[in-house]
Design a protein around this motif. Structure first.
Motif, mmCIF file in Angstrom:
data_model
loop_
_atom_site.group_PDB
_atom_site.id
_atom_site.type_symbol
_atom_site.label_atom_id
_atom_site.label_comp_id
_atom_site.label_asym_id
_atom_site.label_seq_id
_atom_site.Cartn_x
_atom_site.Cartn_y
_atom_site.Cartn_z
ATOM 1 N N LEU A 1 -54.493 -37.729 26.332
ATOM 2 C CA LEU A 1 -54.850 -36.809 25.263
ATOM 3 C C LEU A 1 -56.226 -37.217 24.751
ATOM 4 N N GLU A 2 -57.160 -36.277 24.784
ATOM 5 C CA GLU A 2 -58.533 -36.536 24.375
ATOM 6 C C GLU A 2 -58.848 -35.702 23.140
ATOM 7 N N ILE A 3 -59.369 -36.345 22.099
ATOM 8 C CA ILE A 3 -59.687 -35.668 20.840
ATOM 9 C C ILE A 3 -61.141 -35.957 20.473
ATOM 10 N N ALA A 4 -61.878 -34.939 20.093
ATOM 11 C CA ALA A 4 -63.280 -35.108 19.716
ATOM 12 C C ALA A 4 -63.548 -34.410 18.382
ATOM 13 N N TYR A 5 -64.307 -35.079 17.504
ATOM 14 C CA TYR A 5 -64.578 -34.541 16.165
ATOM 15 C C TYR A 5 -65.994 -34.914 15.740
ATOM 16 N N LEU A 6 -66.784 -33.912 15.374
ATOM 17 C CA LEU A 6 -68.150 -34.149 14.907
ATOM 18 C C LEU A 6 -68.203 -34.036 13.385
ATOM 19 N N MET A 7 -68.795 -35.036 12.741
ATOM 20 C CA MET A 7 -68.993 -35.000 11.293
ATOM 21 C C MET A 7 -70.333 -34.370 10.942
ATOM 22 N N GLU A 8 -71.231 -34.356 11.919
ATOM 23 C CA GLU A 8 -72.550 -33.762 11.710
ATOM 24 C C GLU A 8 -72.977 -33.052 12.978
ATOM 25 N N ARG B 1 -64.994 -29.503 16.743
ATOM 26 C CA ARG B 1 -63.779 -30.256 17.038
ATOM 27 C C ARG B 1 -63.094 -29.722 18.292
ATOM 28 N N ARG B 2 -62.435 -30.618 19.022
ATOM 29 C CA ARG B 2 -61.711 -30.240 20.229
ATOM 30 C C ARG B 2 -60.584 -31.218 20.481
ATOM 31 N N ALA B 3 -59.524 -30.729 21.103
ATOM 32 C CA ALA B 3 -58.404 -31.589 21.499
ATOM 33 C C ALA B 3 -57.774 -31.010 22.755
ATOM 34 N N ASN B 4 -57.594 -31.842 23.772
ATOM 35 C CA ASN B 4 -56.964 -31.351 24.987
ATOM 36 C C ASN B 4 -56.288 -32.476 25.776
ATOM 37 N N PHE B 5 -55.291 -32.091 26.545
ATOM 38 C CA PHE B 5 -54.617 -33.012 27.448
ATOM 39 C C PHE B 5 -55.279 -32.878 28.820
ATOM 40 N N ILE B 6 -55.631 -34.031 29.425
ATOM 41 C CA ILE B 6 -56.322 -34.020 30.709
ATOM 42 C C ILE B 6 -55.405 -34.619 31.769
ATOM 43 N N PRO B 7 -54.864 -33.809 32.685
ATOM 44 C CA PRO B 7 -54.037 -34.360 33.768
ATOM 45 C C PRO B 7 -54.851 -35.284 34.660
ATOM 46 N N PRO C 1 -55.288 -27.378 26.521
ATOM 47 C CA PRO C 1 -55.893 -27.512 25.199
ATOM 48 C C PRO C 1 -54.927 -27.330 24.035
ATOM 49 N N TYR C 2 -55.301 -27.941 22.896
ATOM 50 C CA TYR C 2 -54.513 -27.861 21.665
ATOM 51 C C TYR C 2 -55.384 -27.613 20.431
ATOM 52 N N THR C 3 -56.639 -27.263 20.613
ATOM 53 C CA THR C 3 -57.564 -27.169 19.486
ATOM 54 C C THR C 3 -57.064 -26.265 18.360
#
Length: 328
Positions: A284-291, A300-306, A315-317
């Motif tokens: 599970l990969e999650i990415a979040y930008l504050m700026e 922001r993004r969230a996804n499962f990578i097989p 994806p789960y964003t």
């Protein structure tokens, strides 16, 4: 490549590049023919409004040893296997099996140039057995012998923090947790991880959910800085101050390790791996930008990578609670 190294590389990529496309999705249906899972490279099976599992006709038919024909003028599908012949028409509930007219409780569909057929009627028309296992969202098709569904003696269902786990169905032949079950555990872990501010200090807090004893958690957190570089928190890291536990509950004080005003974004990678072979089937990969924003204008993004198909992300964003996780 060692898995922990792979995780740290992913964190760096997530934290510095962050270029993944994300849309909402849920755990996919599976179709298994004679013990082998069918791969659908583009169009995926789904359950229609009549409760029937619809599949792209060619892949399942060919897995059953049948030839598929298509008449674009009449929108007619012909499936032939030896002496068996099935004829179906898009939009119709009537179909024929070896010349005999039959009736379905649903219809054949044409979606984005793909013909979808109800898998049960087609498979049974070719003499195969069909069984649906709702607990693991799997259609089993066999052309002879018993349908390979788990019996009580094959595996006892156990519960870990409310997640059902059956060793007979949720572990592959190599001892890795299946993709579908991994997603449940990883999303549970993500729900218990947060970046919080208390009394002027900034903490990373987490609580690892209980998992089967043969598995362990793998977690990496990359803090991308505006001034350049990435600060990585992970179990077992040799960088002083950046080590976090692999189990239980933790509250990591980042004071003196990072400057909050220098943080551009955060990248997280979570996996559940077999303790002995250190292998897993996805992260599970999650990415979040504050700026700033990502390439598509989002933050922001969230996804499962097989692990076996890294370009086919789940994806789960749209359903992920970023506000709960990121409170800095």
């Amino acid at each position: 490549m060692k898995k922990i190294a792979f995780i740290l590389v992913l964190i760096t990529v997530v934290s510095t590049i962050l270029t993944v496309n994300i849309f909402a999705a849920k755990i996919p249906l599976r179709v298994v023919v004679n013990g082998s899972r069918i791969n659908f490279p583009d169009a995926q099976p789904f359950i229609d409004e009549n409760g029937r599992t619809q599949v792209p006709v060619r892949f399942v038919s060919e897995a059953l040893g049948a030839d598929v024909g298509w008449d674009g003028k009449t929108k007619t599908v012909t499936i032939e296997q030896g002496r068996n012949k099935i004829t179906l028409v898009v939009g119709k509930s009537e179909y024929t099996v070896n010349g005999k007219t039959m009736e379905m409780d649903t219809t054949v569909l044409l979606l984005e140039d793909r013909t979808f057929v109800p898998v049960r009627f087609v498979s049974e028309g070719l003499g195969a057995n069909v069984e649906w296992n709702a607990s693991i969202r799997t259609v089993y098709i066999t052309t002879g012998g018993a349908v390979p569904t788990p019996s009580p003696e094959e595996g006892e269902i156990r519960y870990y923090d409310g997640i059902a786990f059956n060793p007979a169905t949720d572990v592959d032949e190599f001892g890795r947790m299946t993709i579908e079950k991994s997603q449940e555990f990883l999303l549970k872990m993500a729900d218990q991880l947060a970046f919080v501010k208390e009394n002027g200090k900034y903490y990373i807090i987490g609580e690892y959910p209980e998992i089967p004893e043969e598995f362990e958690w793998s977690l990496g957190i990359g803090i991308n800085l505006k001034s350049g570089g990435t600060r990585t928190f992970a179990p077992g890291t040799r960088v002083p101050g950046f080590d976090i536990p692999r189990e239980g509950t933790f509250k990591k004080d980042t004071t003196g390790l990072i400057e909050i005003n220098d943080v551009r974004g955060i990248g997280i990678v979570i996996a559940v791996r077999n303790k002995e072979i250190k292998e897993y089937l996805g992260v599970l990969e999650i990415a979040y930008l504050m700026e700033g924003t990502l390439g598509d204008g989002t933050t922001r993004r969230a996804n499962f990578i097989p692990e076996t198909a890294k370009n086919q992300r789940i994806p789960y964003t749209d359903t992920f609670n970023f506000e709960k996780m990121f409170q800095w």
